[in-house]
Design a protein around this motif. Structure first.
Motif: not given
Length: 299
Positions: A59-61, A137-139, A167-173, A292-298
């Motif tokens: 997400y942070y990229l 994260y709202v996809g 913690k890295f802003g990623i949805r999966a390993a 909420l919209i795409k890319n919103s964080l909660i």
């Protein structure tokens, strides 16, 4: 799906990097040429910033990309500020200018459409967020198909697809793993977003291995709740097999545990799908006053 991820990688990372470097390192015959390319690069990057799914890589990229865009714009302006605004162009310069102006118009229109999806004039209902303890994260979300593909369907026009981030802003390993437990969202506890009654339940469909999907049972394991205060139906879909803990006809309280996030139904990966509808028409949802919209964080 592998091809889709490769395309996403090219459009989301490689192309903007090429355009930003081109702006930074490029030579321009006039301020007008620079302005056309700079505006196109800004609009292209803005379009990506809001419309791409950044949780595939991090997400942070997108903020790092935005930083380099600002830096390249500043540095390239320093090189052209002494140039005339326009000159007598040769054929190649005219083609380059026309190309950048065309792209500017295209991505300018895309941005206008995206920003139109940030709000709605329809009256929203207030619900409790059905997940706790993490960063979500709202996809898919918002009021336009460019940021929410559900918007093309009347009953789901304000639906949200939500995943949990590490913690890295990623949805999966890993990039789109087959193992469900590598998705951060899988198995997360869900809570009732409202007080009301349970109208429908499905609880016996299997969780599928990505990218397998069940197009015949679109919702997968799901709940249909009648929220009494708002008098709307709220659907929570793609739940984990055998984890739904409420039954049809039962009353339910806001914040009560209802089951776990799964990967059942017509879904490409574990996530929460939630939407509200009244008389078959989608109703916008607010969580703590937020649309909420795409890319919103909660949090």
């Amino acid at each position: 799906m592998t091809l889709a991820i490769l395309e996403l990688f090219v459009f989301q990372l490689i192309l903007p990097t090429v355009f930003i470097i081109s702006l930074w390192k490029g030579t321009f015959p006039s301020k007008l040429n620079w302005l056309a390319q700079a505006m196109f690069t800004v609009l292209f990057t803005t379009w990506l910033f809001f419309s791409s799914s950044w949780d595939w890589f991090s997400y942070y990229l997108r903020f790092i990309m935005l930083f380099f865009l600002l830096l390249s714009t500043h540095n390239s302006w320093k090189k052209v500020q002494s140039l005339p605004f326009r000159i007598k162009f040769n054929r190649r310069q005219k083609m380059s200018l026309s190309y950048n102006l065309l792209l500017l118009l295209v991505f300018g229109a895309y941005n206008v459409l995206i920003f139109s999806g940030f709000t709605t004039k329809d009256v929203a209902i207030e619900l409790d967020f059905p997940l706790k303890n993490g960063t979500y994260y709202v996809g898919q979300g918002g009021n336009h198909v460019l940021i929410n593909y559900h918007n093309a369907y009347t009953s789901q026009q304000y639906a949200l697809d939500i995943v949990k981030l590490n913690k890295f802003g990623i949805r999966a390993a890993g990039i789109y793993p087959e193992e469900l437990d590598k998705f951060v969202t899988y198995g997360e506890q869900l809570y009732s977003p409202c007080t009301g009654s349970v109208l429908e339940v499905r609880n016996d469909l299997p969780d599928l291995t990505p990218p397998d999907a069940d197009s015949e049972n679109v919702e997968g394991n799901f709940l249909n709740l009648l929220c009494e205060e708002e008098n709307v139906n709220v659907y929570i879909a793609h739940m984990q097999e055998g984890t739904v803990v409420v039954k049809e006809g039962e009353s339910i309280q806001k914040g009560e545990p209802i089951g776990l996030v799964g990967n059942s139904g017509n879904t490409s990966e574990p996530h929460l799908h939630i939407h509200a509808e009244k008389n078959g028409v989608g109703v916008p949802i607010h969580f703590n006053g937020r649309f909420l919209i795409k890319n919103s964080l909660i949090w």
